[in-house]
Design a protein around this motif. Structure first.
Motif, PDB file in Angstrom:
ATOM      1  N   LYS A   1     -41.067 -37.757  54.895  1.00 45.78           N
ATOM      2  CA  LYS A   1     -41.411 -36.887  53.773  1.00 45.78           C
ATOM      3  C   LYS A   1     -40.955 -35.444  54.020  1.00 45.78           C
ATOM      4  O   LYS A   1     -40.564 -34.734  53.095  1.00 45.78           O
ATOM      5  CB  LYS A   1     -42.925 -36.953  53.567  1.00 45.78           C
ATOM      6  N   TYR A   2     -41.043 -35.008  55.283  1.00 43.75           N
ATOM      7  CA  TYR A   2     -40.670 -33.631  55.601  1.00 43.75           C
ATOM      8  C   TYR A   2     -39.214 -33.513  56.068  1.00 43.75           C
ATOM      9  O   TYR A   2     -38.840 -32.557  56.747  1.00 43.75           O
ATOM     10  CB  TYR A   2     -41.652 -33.043  56.632  1.00 43.75           C
ATOM     11  N   GLY A   3     -38.425 -34.528  55.754  1.00 42.22           N
ATOM     12  CA  GLY A   3     -36.978 -34.422  55.982  1.00 42.22           C
ATOM     13  C   GLY A   3     -36.520 -34.686  57.402  1.00 42.22           C
ATOM     14  O   GLY A   3     -35.406 -34.319  57.780  1.00 42.22           O
ATOM     15  N   CYS A   4     -37.363 -35.304  58.238  1.00 40.65           N
ATOM     16  CA  CYS A   4     -36.958 -35.603  59.613  1.00 40.65           C
ATOM     17  C   CYS A   4     -37.215 -37.079  59.923  1.00 40.65           C
ATOM     18  O   CYS A   4     -38.057 -37.396  60.789  1.00 40.65           O
ATOM     19  CB  CYS A   4     -37.746 -34.755  60.611  1.00 40.65           C
ATOM     20  N   PRO A   5     -36.558 -38.000  59.231  1.00 42.41           N
ATOM     21  CA  PRO A   5     -36.858 -39.422  59.433  1.00 42.41           C
ATOM     22  C   PRO A   5     -36.727 -39.842  60.906  1.00 42.41           C
ATOM     23  O   PRO A   5     -35.784 -39.434  61.584  1.00 42.41           O
ATOM     24  CB  PRO A   5     -35.820 -40.138  58.558  1.00 42.41           C
ATOM     25  N   GLY A   6     -37.706 -40.629  61.360  1.00 40.85           N
ATOM     26  CA  GLY A   6     -37.663 -41.130  62.740  1.00 40.85           C
ATOM     27  C   GLY A   6     -38.176 -40.148  63.780  1.00 40.85           C
ATOM     28  O   GLY A   6     -38.278 -40.479  64.957  1.00 40.85           O
ATOM     29  N   ASN A   7     -38.525 -38.926  63.357  1.00 40.93           N
ATOM     30  CA  ASN A   7     -38.997 -37.926  64.323  1.00 40.93           C
ATOM     31  C   ASN A   7     -40.541 -37.962  64.373  1.00 40.93           C
ATOM     32  O   ASN A   7     -41.225 -37.331  63.573  1.00 40.93           O
ATOM     33  CB  ASN A   7     -38.496 -36.535  63.909  1.00 40.93           C
ATOM     34  N   TYR A   8     -41.058 -38.708  65.356  1.00 43.50           N
ATOM     35  CA  TYR A   8     -42.507 -38.903  65.438  1.00 43.50           C
ATOM     36  C   TYR A   8     -43.242 -37.632  65.895  1.00 43.50           C
ATOM     37  O   TYR A   8     -44.452 -37.534  65.741  1.00 43.50           O
ATOM     38  CB  TYR A   8     -42.838 -40.054  66.397  1.00 43.50           C
TER      39      TYR A   8
END
Ligand code: NDP
Length: 448
Positions: free
Chosen positions: A419-426
């Protein structure tokens, strides 16, 4: 806009806490990743949520005098950091280790706020401990220390106020001694500590929960790539509570764990640490309280590497389960160069910031401790619920709840990151999701 605000907060926190390197590391990591939230929610800046969040609600420091087996008086320093109670009573472990200081406990308590928020359970953030070194102490000395520690701590905690648990150097034995002293001083039997023995208020699965939870979380990360643990080579550091149950669950899921360690060195067992070898480790560490090098005497095909960590061993997945900053940037790069593509943190902040950046840049499955090891505190909250109900749930019921919580933490972090534009960044996903709930609660509760 938000970057200016974040830079100002970072500067202020560094000026106010100049020597607290671990605390500053933990705050910087969170601040960097939650910056986009402030553009969408200007009310958080207006309400000075971040300024308030980085200041503990209360810090308690106290003298812990005790008498050793030789009749000598010893003096240690005790702490409890009651960091944030916006969403529930303070909750977080107690650590006994010579490296404990204000900075270490403030970093742990600060991380705990976000971790506890992510569990979706009503628990605030805290942490405590002492620079006491339990290594080499007799049971009698451990009891003397625990009783003295609780003789001060008891007045600051309570089942609706602050509910400590174990951490490094604090297991079932220490929780027992501290609980006994609390009960004697307060004259009440309440769930004021978690990690208790089963026969007097403990929860099934609590000892296993952190390690099992780490593997459940890692499994969810693998699922996003349509993979599972079958046949994966895993390296694990540590040989305490978290490491033991991480290995147990990895074995159950068909992985092969080839390393284990303690603060003196690590074991490489190319044949894998199976159930029988794990039973040896549990007896060695939990009963005899010996050193991990004994593993190589018992199992001759294994090699002991003194004064080294296991990150140079080729693997698919790495599980740091010992302590903070145990993976420096060189170790992180070595893991990546050797093909490791999953890191799930059992320990709190085991990877230095440059190492985290390297994992994220490489696009591997990286589960930060705040999310990956939250199963321990989540099950502690389940222990609190059972204590309040005066009921105990069966093993499968607690395990199912733990699994559901870990899946939910994973999905929340995964979806929030996207949602915040950083897919996959846990890191981004878990920090933002944890922060939003606390910021909303703090806003609604006014300036306190
Ligand atoms: P234990 O005391 O049971 O085990 C700690 C292990 O880490 C031991 O093998 C210890 O070796 C090793 N270790 C400790 N300090 C160092 C160091 N400075 N360098 C190298 N090795 C070290 O603790 P836990 O398993 O409970 O905790 C491990 C980590 O997991 C910690 O970061 C803790 O904060 C985190 N954690 C624990 C939870 C829990 O439920 N217990 C919950 C969430 C996170 P040695 O015996 O030589 O000291």
């Amino acid at each position: 806009m938000s970057s200016k605000y974040i830079s100002r907060i970072m500067k202020e926190v560094a000026e106010k806490n100049p020597h607290e390197t671990e605390f500053l590391q933990a705050v910087n990591e969170v601040l960097e990743s939650i910056a986009p939230v402030f553009d969408l929610h200007p009310e958080f800046e207006k309400n000075k949520i971040m300024e308030r969040l980085i200041e503990p609600e209360r810090v308690i420091m106290f003298r812990v005098p005790w008498v050793d087996d030789q009749g000598e008086i010893q003096v240690n320093r005790g702490y409890r950091i009651q960091f944030n109670s916006a969403i529930g009573p303070y909750k977080g472990g107690i650590r006994f280790h010579p490296s404990v200081n204000l900075s270490v406990l403030k970093f742990l308590a600060f991380e705990q706020i976000f971790k506890n928020s992510l569990t979706t359970l009503p628990i605030g953030g805290g942490k405590g401990g002492s620079d006491f070194n339990p290594k080499g102490k007799s049971d009698n000395e451990i009891m003397a220390f625990c009783q003295s520690f609780m003789t001060e701590l008891f007045r600051h905690i309570g089942h609706n106020t602050d509910v400590p648990a174990g951490d490094i150097g604090v297991g079932a034995r220490e929780i027992g001694f501290m609980y006994g002293q609390y009960k004697r001083l307060q004259n009440e039997f309440t769930g004021v500590l978690t990690g208790k023995s089963l026969s007097w208020g403990g929860s099934l699965i609590r000892p296993e929960a952190t390690g099992y939870g780490v593997v459940y979380f890692a499994q969810e990360m693998l699922r996003t790539r349509c993979e599972n643990f079958e046949g994966k080579i895993c390296v694990v550091s540590g040989s305490g509570n978290v490491a033991q149950y991480t290995i147990e669950k990895l074995n159950e899921f068909g992985a092969k764990v080839v390393t284990v360690s303690d603060s003196d060195g690590f074991i490489y067992d190319p044949k894998g640490i199976d159930e029988c070898k794990l039973a040896f480790i549990k007896e060695l560490k939990n009963v005899r309280r010996g050193r991990i090098k004994e593993y190589a005497c018992e199992f001759k095909h294994a090699t002991y590497y003194p004064c080294e960590n296991p990150w140079g061993i080729k693997c698919d997945a790495a599980f740091p389960c010992a302590t903070q900053n145990e993976i420096d940037v060189t170790a992180a790069q070595t893991l990546l160069d050797n093909g490791c593509y999953l890191v799930a943190e059992g320990a709190n902040m085991p990877t230095c910031q440059e190492g985290v950046n390297a994992f994220i840049k490489a696009g591997i499955l990286y589960g930060p401790g705040k999310a990956a090891n939250a199963g321990g505190v989540a099950t502690s909250a389940l222990e609190m619920s059972q204590n309040s109900l005066r009921l105990s749930w069966c093993r499968s019921e607690v395990d199912q709840k733990l699994q559901a919580i870990m899946v939910s933490i994973h999905n929340t972090a995964y979806e929030t990151a996207a949602k915040y534009g950083c897919p996959g960044n846990y890191v981004v996903g878990s920090n933002i999701a944890g922060f939003l709930k606390i910021a909303k609660a703090m806003t609604e509760q006014g300036v306190v």
